[in-house]
Design a protein around this motif. Structure first.
Motif, short mmCIF file in Angstrom:
data_model
loop_
_atom_site.label_atom_id
_atom_site.label_comp_id
_atom_site.label_asym_id
_atom_site.label_seq_id
_atom_site.Cartn_x
_atom_site.Cartn_y
_atom_site.Cartn_z
N ARG A 278 31.49 28.08 36.32
CA ARG A 278 30.87 26.84 36.80
C ARG A 278 30.14 26.22 35.61
NH1 ARG A 278 29.10 25.26 42.38
NH2 ARG A 278 30.66 26.12 43.80
N GLN B 13 36.18 33.23 36.63
CA GLN B 13 35.59 32.10 37.34
C GLN B 13 34.42 31.54 36.53
OE1 GLN B 13 34.63 33.18 41.39
NE2 GLN B 13 36.52 34.33 41.61
N ASN C 35 41.35 37.22 36.84
CA ASN C 35 40.85 35.90 37.22
C ASN C 35 39.44 35.74 36.67
OD1 ASN C 35 39.16 34.37 39.64
ND2 ASN C 35 41.12 33.41 39.16
N GLU D 244 33.83 24.36 40.38
CA GLU D 244 34.13 25.74 40.07
C GLU D 244 35.55 25.79 39.54
OE1 GLU D 244 34.68 29.89 42.52
OE2 GLU D 244 32.85 28.72 42.86
N SER E 292 38.63 28.25 38.41
CA SER E 292 39.17 29.60 38.52
C SER E 292 40.38 29.69 37.60
CB SER E 292 39.57 29.87 39.98
OG SER E 292 39.92 31.21 40.18
N SER F 169 43.70 37.04 42.01
CA SER F 169 42.79 36.40 42.95
C SER F 169 43.53 36.01 44.23
CB SER F 169 42.19 35.14 42.32
OG SER F 169 43.20 34.16 42.11
#
Length: 343
Positions: free
Chosen positions: A277, A275, A273, A221, A223, A293
């Motif tokens: 994946r 995010q 922020n 992940e 960020s 965040s």
């Protein structure tokens, strides 16, 4: 002396207070922090602790509380943690009092609060998003899970709006077998248990929030903390990939380009922020937070004090820092002495 207010300040904002006090310009600050209860750690480490209304207050009521608090305390900058829509709706009133809210517009904050609306905007911008289904009952939930399974995915579920970390579940049948119980706990639930809970909630007249069902995406992940102008022009970007106890500051152009396109496309102002994946080895959008965040303080490891640089943007000062990417930080626990609780 600049008075800065952090609303709904949780434990992670203690790091923000430290960073603001230790800002590289040596600028004096007074930090206000409000919370719905007085036992939160933020109340012990700020300069001026205070109370604020909780979820029972409407956006209109909360917005009026904010205006009154700013007027009474001479606040110059608000660093928002929650109630983004309520704050964004009163930016003009607050500006008239000489206060800047480090938040995007009401429309942007509302869109970013919904993952499905965020995905729709991202898709329009040409940004890859995972397959997903918005469901409201047990039938839709089962259908969505089975469709994803037929495509070879492990499904997961979380609320479409709000902070979903504590509500996130991976859908795995047999999640409560002995092997699962003898290993480290994971946020898993089997499909029928979740579906049954939805049926019971409907029977009891409970409100079922919109739920987003999507594939459980591949690690790592990533960020991406972005500081931008109020108009969404990126100024400082720090991608940090989670790797166990480490956070790696990766100079990944694909990830950085996705974050920049989102920040410009919304547009997102001040601290946000993004995010991500991976799906089939390529980065896809996970969610967008139009606020700082909880892990923003990790970026100190890249040589930047993002909280202070964001305050400088709010005060109309120039920002010229550049993060040092390529390194990593190790996360540790820290014990801090606090005043004894009254008996």
């Amino acid at each position: 002396m600049t008075r800065i207010w952090i609303n709904r300040a949780g434990p992670s904002r203690v790091h923000a207070m430290r960073m603001l006090r230790n800002n590289p310009d040596g600028h004096p600050v007074i930090i206000h922090a409000t919370r719905t209860n007085s036992s939160n750690p933020s109340q012990m480490f700020c300069d001026v602790p205070g109370w604020e209304p909780g979820g029972e207050a409407s956006d209109e009521e909360y917005g009026q509380f904010v205006v009154d608090y700013v007027r009474d305390h001479g606040i110059r900058v608000i660093i928002p943690t929650a109630r983004m829509a309520a704050l964004s709706a009163r930016t003009e009133d607050l500006a008239a009092l000489g206060c800047t809210v480090m938040a995007s517009s009401y429309e942007v904050s509302s869109t970013a609060d919904s993952k499905t609306e965020t995905y729709a905007l991202a898709r329009d911008l040409g940004i890859p998003v995972p397959p997903h289904h918005l469901v409201y009952d047990s039938v839709q939930f089962r259908d969505a899970v089975m469709q994803l399974r037929s495509q070879g995915y492990i499904a997961c579920v979380k609320p479409d709006t709000g902070w979903a970390a504590s509500s996130f579940r991976i859908i795995e049948d047999g999640a409560t077998d002995l092997r699962a119980l003898l290993t480290s706990a994971r946020p898993v639930v089997d499909m029928e248990t979740y579906a049954t809970a939805l049926v019971k909630a409907r029977q009891q007249g409970e409100r079922i929030p919109g739920l987003i069902v999507m594939p459980f995406l591949e690690e790592p992940e990533v960020s991406v903390d972005v500081l931008s102008t109020p108009q969404g022009q990126p100024l400082v970007t720090v991608p940090r990939a989670k790797s166990g106890w480490y956070r790696e500051f990766r100079e990944d152009r694909k990830v950085i380009n996705i974050a920049h396109r989102l920040v410009k496309g919304f547009p997102l102002g001040y601290l946000s922020n993004v995010q991500m994946r991976y799906l089939h080895g390529e980065p896809v959008l996970l969610e967008v937070n139009p606020r700082a965040s909880a892990g923003t303080f990790h970026t100190e490891g890249a040589g930047v004090n993002l909280y202070w640089e964001a305050v400088k943007v709010a005060l109309g000062m120039e920002v010229s820092v550049r993060p040092q990417l390529g390194g990593r930080v190790f996360l540790t626990e820290e014990a801090r002495m606090v005043p004894a609780l009254p008996r």
